[in-house]
Design a protein around this motif. Structure first.
Motif, PDB file in Angstrom:
ATOM      1  N   GLU B 166     114.428  79.576  16.509  1.00 13.74           N
ATOM      2  CA  GLU B 166     114.229  80.975  16.888  1.00 13.74           C
ATOM      3  C   GLU B 166     112.770  81.338  17.194  1.00 13.74           C
ATOM      4  OE1 GLU B 166     116.886  84.041  15.257  1.00 13.74           O
ATOM      5  OE2 GLU B 166     115.028  85.058  14.653  1.00 13.74           O
ATOM      6  N   ASN B 170     111.708  82.705  20.856  1.00 18.46           N
ATOM      7  CA  ASN B 170     111.112  84.034  21.038  1.00 18.46           C
ATOM      8  C   ASN B 170     109.767  83.935  21.765  1.00 18.46           C
ATOM      9  OD1 ASN B 170     113.311  84.976  19.736  1.00 18.46           O
ATOM     10  ND2 ASN B 170     112.259  85.625  17.855  1.00 18.46           N
ATOM     11  N   LEU B 197     113.061  89.199  17.764  1.00 11.53           N
ATOM     12  CA  LEU B 197     112.562  89.360  19.132  1.00 11.53           C
ATOM     13  C   LEU B 197     112.593  90.843  19.526  1.00 11.53           C
ATOM     14  CD1 LEU B 197     111.610  88.117  21.812  1.00 11.53           C
ATOM     15  CD2 LEU B 197     114.009  87.779  22.432  1.00 11.53           C
ATOM     16  N   THR B 200     109.659  92.617  18.023  1.00  9.96           N
ATOM     17  CA  THR B 200     108.418  92.255  18.724  1.00  9.96           C
ATOM     18  C   THR B 200     108.320  92.972  20.069  1.00  9.96           C
ATOM     19  OG1 THR B 200     108.607  90.085  17.716  1.00  9.96           O
ATOM     20  CG2 THR B 200     107.004  90.306  19.472  1.00  9.96           C
ATOM     21  N   CYS B 222     116.895  92.384  25.930  1.00  7.99           N
ATOM     22  CA  CYS B 222     116.892  91.591  24.692  1.00  7.99           C
ATOM     23  C   CYS B 222     116.918  92.472  23.458  1.00  7.99           C
ATOM     24  CB  CYS B 222     115.657  90.698  24.642  1.00  7.99           C
ATOM     25  SG  CYS B 222     115.451  89.659  26.068  1.00  7.99           S
TER      26      CYS B 222
END
Lengths: 328, 296
Positions: B166, B170, B197, B200, B222
């Motif tokens: 992951e 990402n 993600l 972020t 996303c």
């Protein structure tokens, strides 16, 4: 590289930036067949494309201090075919290179042996248009040994050779470089002898080699002298380059010289020969230059330029206003 | 994780490349991968491929294209050149009984690769043997500042979604966003969306807004599934934006969300809702519009 010139107070004053010469060469295309972009900034690339430079050749050279291991050689060669090629493409300039072991570092024989093993992996790569720059610096036996081995490599790969002629004992070094090339069975038409001056050029041209002239302040040619040479001997097998590097040098030497030649009454078709076509003809013998590449690069630019600035602009670098104190 | 069928892909690629080369060249390629062959010859062959094959766009039949898309989780090779696929075939067909030797040989090609070779090598990740050994190399490609190399890793490549953990995944999506790579060409972009993600990207949006810079509305693709109390204000801001593409992105993100306030927000906009229902508005349609979008 620069020298120990006697510097006066006048030499230290900032110059005037007059770009009016660009008007006089507007629409012309230039090919600088010898420039070390690894030592230059992206500002230079921007200025070069504005001055009409569409393609460059970056010969592998001495980066200013000796390398101590094979991995730094590999990384350097990789940067010539990878990072530098990409950096140039961001400005729409086509970047080629020549790959070789330079004469100074040929003197570190244990390392030179390893470099010779590495070279075949690089000389066959796309966009590698020759073996270079090779030849003599100190004119030692080690330099001669690796010069000869690399001539053989060039022959095997069917590539042109780009020869660096020495600063010291230049005339004899130049003659010797050509003698050895002939001895190894190289066709002078496949060899570009670089950094010529009024003293070396006659023999180079008479023997059928290509003659490169480097416009580089203080140590090599000045461009007024260059224009005189073209007036006197013509344009056949003559090409002009900047050899710009980490020294006081000028990445715009080729377009500037073109402008000066125009001012001095040289015909545009002759200027084109020495600032574009001859270098193209010489290095295209590698089979690695397609002139359509340049128009190709330009077309791609046009396609990508939806506007001044686009999202998904495909790697082109946006322009900034250098005269503004505001940076956004 | 999104998976693909490497063995089937290798067979399909072999068929395509054989039909794109003349018999002599096909034989030359096969000699270079022979188990008894010498590595130096293989290296030179890999490097000199374009001199032999030229660089035309591949001829691929519709059936082959469909089969490759199926086995490759959406992989599309129709815009690739003959030299690129020839190099991919060479590295995927090289004798691989000796794992260490195979790994080192391919690693060495990466170490001295020029731009087009990098593109071919990264495009080959999904058909290399010992796939779990290439995750570090894949992450290295994501760090690349060479546009074409990064694009070859991130876009139209089934390997990252299948093998990256992951954090690395990402990082790849973020790098693709920062470098304006087309997000809809990332294989697994929806399947591998995750809460970390999304957080972020929300932070990233705040930075862009603070700097007064444009934010590509596709990044919200996303985020939708992970809208929560923390992220929802971003979506509200987006829905109230003066820019139509932002409002469309907000509507699509709400459609993807199970968070009740997000569904209510979409219900307040019946026009968008019906555009989504009719298929007129989708992430794909928005991506197409963004491709031609010029910043004002």
């Amino acid at each position: 590289m620069c020298c120990s010139n006697n510097i006066t107070e006048k030499d230290l004053q900032p110059g005037i930036r007059d770009k009016s010469y660009l008007e006089r060469i507007k629409g012309m295309q230039f090919f600088d067949p010898h420039i070390h972009m690894v030592s230059r900034t992206t500002d230079d690339y921007e200025a070069m494309v504005d001055a009409g430079i569409v393609a460059v050749i970056e010969p592998a050279f001495w980066v200013g201090q000796p390398r101590t291991g094979i991995d730094t050689f590999r990384d350097y060669y990789s940067s010539l075919i990878g990072w530098e090629r990409f950096r140039a493409s961001q400005f729409g300039i086509k970047h080629y290179c020549t790959i070789g072991l330079n004469s100074r570092e040929a003197n570190n024989e244990p390392l030179a042996e390893q470099v010779m093993e590495l070279l075949p992996l690089f000389v066959y790569k796309e966009g590698v248009v020759g073996v270079g720059e090779i030849g003599f610096d100190d004119q030692t036996p080690a330099e001669e040994k690796y010069y000869r081995l690399q001539l053989e490599l060039a022959k095997e790969a069917g590539l042109p050779v780009q020869i660096h002629t020495p600063h010291r004992d230049k005339k004899r070094g130049t003659t010797r470089s050509m003698d050895i090339a002939v001895e190894h069975g190289l066709d002078p038409g496949m060899v570009i002898v670089d950094h010529n001056n009024e003293e070396t050029m006659k023999e180079v041209l008479d023997r059928g080699f290509w003659a490169g002239f480097t416009i580089y302040p203080f140590t090599k040619m000045g461009n007024e002298r260059m224009a005189d040479i073209v007036k006197q001997v013509g344009t056949e097998r003559i090409m002009i380059n900047s050899a710009a590097d980490w020294g006081i040098s000028d990445p715009l030497a080729v377009p500037k010289t073109a402008a000066l030649m125009k001012d001095m009454g040289i015909r545009e078709e002759d200027i084109r020969k020495v600032t574009y076509q001859n270098a193209m003809d010489a290095f295209a013998q590698s089979g690695q230059i397609d002139e359509a590449d340049f128009t190709g690069v330009k077309n791609i630019d046009q396609n990508l330029k939806f506007g001044k600035n686009t999202v998904l602009r495909g790697g082109q670098q946006p322009r900034t206003d250098k005269s503004s104190i505001i940076i956004r | 994780m999104l998976t693909y069928q490497a063995e089937v892909l290798r067979t399909l690629i072999s068929d395509v490349i054989q039909q794109n080369l003349n018999a002599g060249l096909w034989q030359w390629m096969n000699e270079k991968i022979a188990p008894v062959g010498d590595i130096r010859q293989f290296n030179i062959a890999f490097v000199s491929v374009p001199r032999k094959t030229g660089k035309n766009i591949l001829r691929v039949t519709d059936e082959q294209n469909a089969a490759i898309r199926e086995a490759g989780a959406g992989l599309d090779i129709t815009s690739w050149t003959v030299d690129r696929l020839s190099r991919i075939w060479l590295v995927s067909s090289l004798h691989h009984k000796d794992e260490e030797k195979y790994f080192q040989t391919i690693e060495n090609l990466f170490l001295s690769a020029e731009v087009n070779e990098l593109v071919a090598l990264y495009s080959a990740l999904s058909v290399l043997h010992y796939p779990e050994r290439w995750t570090k190399r894949c992450a290295e490609g994501i760090r690349s500042s060479i546009g074409a190399a990064l694009n070859a890793v991130a876009c139209n490549n089934p390997y990252p979604a299948a093998y990256l953990d992951e954090p690395a995944w990402n990082q790849m999506v973020l790098k693709a966003i920062f470098t304006d790579n087309p997000l809809d060409e990332i294989i697994g972009i929806d399947e591998r969306a995750n809460a970390d993600l999304a957080k972020t990207l929300s932070d990233y949006a705040h930075e862009r807004w603070a700097a007064g810079r444009f934010l590509n509305p596709l990044v919200w693709r996303c985020v939708g599934k992970f809208i929560n109390t923390g992220i929802f204000p971003d979506i509200e801001k987006l829905a109230a934006s003066g820019h139509a593409y932002n409002r469309e992105a907000a509507a699509l993100a709400c459609r993807d969300s199970a968070y009740a306030p997000a569904q209510e927000l979409l219900n307040k906009n019946p026009n968008m809702k019906s555009a989504i229902a009719s298929g007129q508005l989708s992430w794909k349609a928005l991506a197409e519009k963004m491709k031609n979008y010029v910043l004002q």
